[in-house]
Write an enzyme that holds these catalytic residues in place. Structure first.
Site, PDB file in Angstrom:
ATOM      1  N   LYS A 196       0.871  -1.250   0.082  1.00  0.00           N
ATOM      2  CA  LYS A 196       0.125   0.036   0.044  1.00  0.00           C
ATOM      3  C   LYS A 196       0.795   0.921   0.026  1.00  0.00           C
ATOM      4  O   LYS A 196       1.429   1.748   0.990  1.00  0.00           O
ATOM      5  CB  LYS A 196      -0.836  -0.017   1.272  1.00  0.00           C
ATOM      6  CG  LYS A 196      -2.210   0.700   1.139  1.00  0.00           C
ATOM      7  CD  LYS A 196      -2.312   2.084   0.673  1.00  0.00           C
ATOM      8  CE  LYS A 196      -1.753   3.027   1.893  1.00  0.00           C
ATOM      9  NZ  LYS A 196      -1.723   4.696   1.401  1.00  0.00           N
ATOM     10  N   GLY A 241       6.787   5.356   8.244  1.00  0.00           N
ATOM     11  CA  GLY A 241       5.803   6.603   8.154  1.00  0.00           C
ATOM     12  C   GLY A 241       6.061   7.253   9.548  1.00  0.00           C
ATOM     13  O   GLY A 241       6.830   7.198  10.410  1.00  0.00           O
ATOM     14  N   ALA A 266       2.999   8.918  14.853  1.00  0.00           N
ATOM     15  CA  ALA A 266       1.707   9.093  15.379  1.00  0.00           C
ATOM     16  C   ALA A 266       0.875   7.692  14.530  1.00  0.00           C
ATOM     17  O   ALA A 266       0.120   6.935  15.232  1.00  0.00           O
ATOM     18  CB  ALA A 266       0.951  10.217  15.156  1.00  0.00           C
ATOM     19  N   THR A 267       1.229   7.677  13.405  1.00  0.00           N
ATOM     20  CA  THR A 267       0.509   6.660  12.535  1.00  0.00           C
ATOM     21  C   THR A 267       0.966   5.220  13.036  1.00  0.00           C
ATOM     22  O   THR A 267       0.255   4.341  13.089  1.00  0.00           O
ATOM     23  CB  THR A 267       0.916   6.620  11.106  1.00  0.00           C
ATOM     24  OG1 THR A 267       0.764   8.014  10.740  1.00  0.00           O
ATOM     25  CG2 THR A 267      -0.032   5.844  10.363  1.00  0.00           C
ATOM     26  N   GLU A 310       9.453   1.532  10.974  1.00  0.00           N
ATOM     27  CA  GLU A 310      10.449   2.689  10.867  1.00  0.00           C
ATOM     28  C   GLU A 310       9.724   4.059  10.851  1.00  0.00           C
ATOM     29  O   GLU A 310       9.086   4.549   9.861  1.00  0.00           O
ATOM     30  CB  GLU A 310      11.109   2.476   9.383  1.00  0.00           C
ATOM     31  CG  GLU A 310      11.539   1.112   9.262  1.00  0.00           C
ATOM     32  CD  GLU A 310      12.896   0.945  10.109  1.00  0.00           C
ATOM     33  OE1 GLU A 310      13.468   1.495  10.862  1.00  0.00           O
ATOM     34  OE2 GLU A 310      13.295  -0.477   9.991  1.00  0.00           O
ATOM     35  N   CYS A 347      14.070  10.952   6.642  1.00  0.00           N
ATOM     36  CA  CYS A 347      13.777  10.436   8.176  1.00  0.00           C
ATOM     37  C   CYS A 347      15.067  10.513   8.862  1.00  0.00           C
ATOM     38  O   CYS A 347      14.873  10.953  10.227  1.00  0.00           O
ATOM     39  CB  CYS A 347      13.380   9.043   8.247  1.00  0.00           C
ATOM     40  SG  CYS A 347      14.271   7.903   7.304  1.00  0.00           S
ATOM     41  N   GLU A 363       9.322  16.966  14.632  1.00  0.00           N
ATOM     42  CA  GLU A 363       9.739  16.547  13.382  1.00  0.00           C
ATOM     43  C   GLU A 363       9.055  17.542  12.343  1.00  0.00           C
ATOM     44  O   GLU A 363       7.941  17.591  12.118  1.00  0.00           O
ATOM     45  CB  GLU A 363       9.590  15.199  12.850  1.00  0.00           C
ATOM     46  CG  GLU A 363      10.070  14.910  11.735  1.00  0.00           C
ATOM     47  CD  GLU A 363       9.870  13.333  11.212  1.00  0.00           C
ATOM     48  OE1 GLU A 363       8.530  12.964  11.543  1.00  0.00           O
ATOM     49  OE2 GLU A 363      10.721  12.687  10.687  1.00  0.00           O
TER      50      GLU A 363
HETATM   51  P1  NAD Z   1       2.318   8.905   7.411  1.00  0.00           P
HETATM   52  O1  NAD Z   1       2.422   7.868   8.562  1.00  0.00           O
HETATM   53  O2  NAD Z   1       1.381   9.657   7.085  1.00  0.00           O
HETATM   54  O3  NAD Z   1       2.029   7.613   6.106  1.00  0.00           O
HETATM   55  C1  NAD Z   1       2.737   6.739   5.788  1.00  0.00           C
HETATM   56  C2  NAD Z   1       1.954   5.446   5.100  1.00  0.00           C
HETATM   57  O4  NAD Z   1       1.163   5.064   6.352  1.00  0.00           O
HETATM   58  C3  NAD Z   1       1.050   5.768   3.874  1.00  0.00           C
HETATM   59  O5  NAD Z   1       0.968   5.111   2.893  1.00  0.00           O
HETATM   60  C4  NAD Z   1      -0.395   5.993   4.468  1.00  0.00           C
HETATM   61  O6  NAD Z   1      -1.177   6.069   3.495  1.00  0.00           O
HETATM   62  C5  NAD Z   1      -0.340   4.861   5.563  1.00  0.00           C
HETATM   63  N1  NAD Z   1      -1.361   5.553   6.436  1.00  0.00           N
HETATM   64  C6  NAD Z   1      -1.875   6.543   7.175  1.00  0.00           C
HETATM   65  N2  NAD Z   1      -2.596   5.999   8.234  1.00  0.00           N
HETATM   66  C7  NAD Z   1      -2.919   4.958   8.150  1.00  0.00           C
HETATM   67  C8  NAD Z   1      -3.749   3.816   9.299  1.00  0.00           C
HETATM   68  N3  NAD Z   1      -4.381   4.270  10.126  1.00  0.00           N
HETATM   69  N4  NAD Z   1      -3.385   2.724   8.961  1.00  0.00           N
HETATM   70  C9  NAD Z   1      -2.495   2.233   7.983  1.00  0.00           C
HETATM   71  N5  NAD Z   1      -1.965   2.962   7.230  1.00  0.00           N
HETATM   72  C10 NAD Z   1      -1.923   4.356   7.398  1.00  0.00           C
HETATM   73  O7  NAD Z   1       3.720   9.178   6.848  1.00  0.00           O
HETATM   74  P2  NAD Z   1       4.334  10.191   5.570  1.00  0.00           P
HETATM   75  O8  NAD Z   1       3.910  11.485   6.048  1.00  0.00           O
HETATM   76  O9  NAD Z   1       3.760   9.340   4.334  1.00  0.00           O
HETATM   77  O10 NAD Z   1       5.734  10.029   5.768  1.00  0.00           O
HETATM   78  C11 NAD Z   1       6.569  10.875   6.442  1.00  0.00           C
HETATM   79  C12 NAD Z   1       6.957  10.074   7.737  1.00  0.00           C
HETATM   80  O11 NAD Z   1       7.612   8.921   7.571  1.00  0.00           O
HETATM   81  C13 NAD Z   1       7.871  11.134   8.638  1.00  0.00           C
HETATM   82  O12 NAD Z   1       7.647  10.871   9.958  1.00  0.00           O
HETATM   83  C14 NAD Z   1       9.162  10.290   8.453  1.00  0.00           C
HETATM   84  O13 NAD Z   1      10.282  10.590   9.493  1.00  0.00           O
HETATM   85  C15 NAD Z   1       8.951   8.961   8.301  1.00  0.00           C
HETATM   86  N6  NAD Z   1       9.938   8.052   7.743  1.00  0.00           N
HETATM   87  C16 NAD Z   1      10.580   7.194   8.324  1.00  0.00           C
HETATM   88  C17 NAD Z   1      11.608   6.419   7.951  1.00  0.00           C
HETATM   89  C18 NAD Z   1      12.617   5.426   8.746  1.00  0.00           C
HETATM   90  O14 NAD Z   1      13.110   4.702   7.954  1.00  0.00           O
HETATM   91  N7  NAD Z   1      12.652   5.383   9.876  1.00  0.00           N
HETATM   92  C19 NAD Z   1      11.942   6.699   6.668  1.00  0.00           C
HETATM   93  C20 NAD Z   1      11.253   7.632   5.807  1.00  0.00           C
HETATM   94  C21 NAD Z   1      10.149   8.112   6.371  1.00  0.00           C
END
Ligand code: NAD
Length: 501
Positions: A186, A239, A242-243, A261, A295, A393
């Site tokens: 997804k 992501g 919070a998610t 992650e 990230c 962040e």
């Molecule tokens: P996000 O959490 O908004 O979304 C990530 C994914 O989760 C998307 O595909 C989204 O559709 C899905 N999602 C959202 N709500 C969900 C739910 N309730 N259930 C299941 N899936 C759900 O994050 P973003 O804004 O897309 O990405 C940015 C974030 O990702 C930043 O916080 C960044 O630090 C983090 N990130 C972390 C790493 C790492 O390796 N630690 C790498 C890249 C990005």
């Protein structure tokens, strides 16, 4: 200033669809959502908006491919060949991939190209690793042989963000597939374009139908349905923290395997004895590359007082020269942020920062970019530790610089946030470099270096930055069961019950 006309990628799809059981399909209810171009913020295509019914169909296909199909039963060498072919195809299309990724996400084209090549490398790496894989075996001479039987787990649910979409998808797809699982991906709803290329690449490489499935859609609909699906025993998520917390709670009733992650607010600590030139170059790149949507960005720079003023002055001057431009332009160093919602969030922090710290570079839209999601590389100095721009962040081209007097204070500042993903330490004192690394609360530390990864090393964060580790053998462990098999050699040894008088 008027912007010159921008070349658009050829053959942009009018419609991005799901890929289920080897076929491109629309959502069961026909729903779609708009996908925006981050330079104009106009919708350039629509993507199928998956919901529970579409996730059900994708999981059913993946489940069938797992229980009845050849993929989990193939020899590692056979799967490895398919993965190498995938890497070859990705490599051969790196320019096209980069073009689409840059257009969809706003990442500078040169950096998108680097990410496309890294995606190919991820497949190559795991193709090699599963062939070289050894598992534990323990022998008690003459009595017992114990060995590990490593098995794929089933349908892996892969949920990815928008910041480096294709590369982060490859980071999960490659180990999940290499170990014999089947998958439902997804991808992030802001950036579905490059993910739509996987289907063709996998078909061409000979991946059996049903092994890879993709459902587009919103997180709270398609993502949520995947997390709650009883036939998906594994979720690998990248992501926001919070998610991640929400997914953790939603997966709990099913006791799923989770790899998380999450977000970061990583410190770069610059001691007075460091090579200042290198430290400045690296910390500029560390927070402004990938538009700051990274990230592991070193978004807090802690600088020892003796070199603080010089550092801030040189850093601000260099940041002001970082070149903001159209994503497609090879000279661009910072492109457009992914989406107007994210742009608004970053701009809020920029305004907030003006009250929390001393603005020394940037602070708004760059000159000549009145529309689109462009943010000038922004530097705040003298940022106190309780400031929001120090604690939260931002995920954009914004950095907070803070002075420190002692090593102990530097450590306290470095650890004084909820996150713990990466840390970068700049010093020529060998003892300090290693003792500081030992004490800093970060999943990964780079000494006198930018974020340069060795794919064999563990990747992951502590505190609010994640749960579990992937990378190298850790990914293989996450996507497999290690069943212990115990074999008696010679006479069976056991206490005898029930033979008493
Ligand atoms: P996000 O959490 O908004 O979304 C990530 C994914 O989760 C998307 O595909 C989204 O559709 C899905 N999602 C959202 N709500 C969900 C739910 N309730 N259930 C299941 N899936 C759900 O994050 P973003 O804004 O897309 O990405 C940015 C974030 O990702 C930043 O916080 C960044 O630090 C983090 N990130 C972390 C790493 C790492 O390796 N630690 C790498 C890249 C990005």
């Amino acid at each position: 200033m008027n912007q010159p006309t921008r070349p658009l990628p050829a053959d942009l799809p009018g419609h991005v669809r799901h890929y289920i059981d080897g076929a491109l399909v629309d959502s069961a209810d026909g729903a779609t959502f708009d996908v925006l171009d981050p330079v104009t913020n106009e919708a350039y295509t629509r993507a199928a908006a998956g919901k529970a019914a579409d996730v059900d169909a994708a999981v059913a296909a993946a489940r069938k491919a797992f229980t009845d199909g050849p993929w989990p039963r193939m020899l590692p060498r056979e799967r490895s060949r398919v993965l190498h072919r995938i890497a070859d195809i990705v490599e051969s299309r790196d320019a096209r991939l980069a073009e689409l990724e840059s257009f969809d996400s706003g990442l500078p084209i040169t950096q998108a190209l680097g990410q496309a090549r890294r995606a190919a490398e991820n497949f190559r790496f795991f193709a090699d690793l599963v062939v070289a894989q050894t598992d534990d075996a323990f022998k008690v001479p003459g009595r017992q042989l114990n060995y590990v039987n490593r098995k794929p787990i089933g349908v892996a649910g892969l949920i990815t963000p928008w910041n480096t979409p294709f590369m982060l998808e490859s980071w999960k797809l490659a180990p999940a597939l290499a170990t014999g699982n089947t998958v439902v991906l997804k991808p992030a709803e802001f950036t579905p374009l490059s993910a739509s290329l996987w289907a063709g690449i996998f078909e061409e490489a000979g991946l059996p139908a049903g092994v890879f499935n993709l459902v587009n859609g919103l997180g709270e609909e398609a993502g949520d349905a995947l997390v709650k699906h009883p036939d998906v025993p594994l979720i690998s998520f990248t992501g926001e923290s919070a998610t991640g917390q929400l997914i953790f709670a939603n997966a709990a009733p099913h006791l799923k395997g989770l790899s998380m992650e999450l977000g970061g607010k990583s410190p770069a600590i610059v001691f007075a004895d460091a090579d200042l030139e290198s430290a400045i170059d690296a910390t500029i790149f560390g927070v402004f590359s990938l538009n700051g949507e990274r990230c592991t960005a070193g978004s807090r720079i802690l600088v020892e007082r003796a070199v603080y003023d010089e550092f801030v002055e040189r850093y601000a001057a260099q940041a002001a020269r970082v070149r903001v431009g159209y994503p497609h332009d090879p000279a661009t160093e910072v492109g457009a942020l992914v989406h107007p919602e994210h742009f608004a969030k970053v701009m809020e922090y920029v305004e907030l920062g003006k009250g929390e710290g001393r603005l020394v570079a940037g602070g708004g839209r760059p000159e000549g970019f009145e529309t689109g999601n462009f943010v000038a590389p922004t530097v705040f100095a003298d940022v106190p530790r309780d400031a929001k721009i120090f604690q939260e962040e931002i995920f954009g081209p914004v950095v907070a610089i803070t002075p420190f007097d002692t090593e102990a204070e530097a450590l306290e500042l470095a650890n004084g946030v909820r996150y713990g993903l990466a840390a970068y330490v700049w010093t020529n004192d060998l003892r300090r470099a290693h003792t500081f690394s030992q004490s800093v609360e970060a999943g990964m530390v780079w000494l006198n270096s930018n974020n340069v990864r060795d794919l064999r090393t563990p990747f992951g964060g502590v505190k609010a930055s994640g749960l579990g580790h992937e990378g190298g053998y850790r990914s293989i462990d996450f996507y497999t069961h290690q069943q212990a098999v115990h074999v008696t050699l010679g006479a069976a040894h056991h206490p005898t019950f029930g033979k008493g008088a």
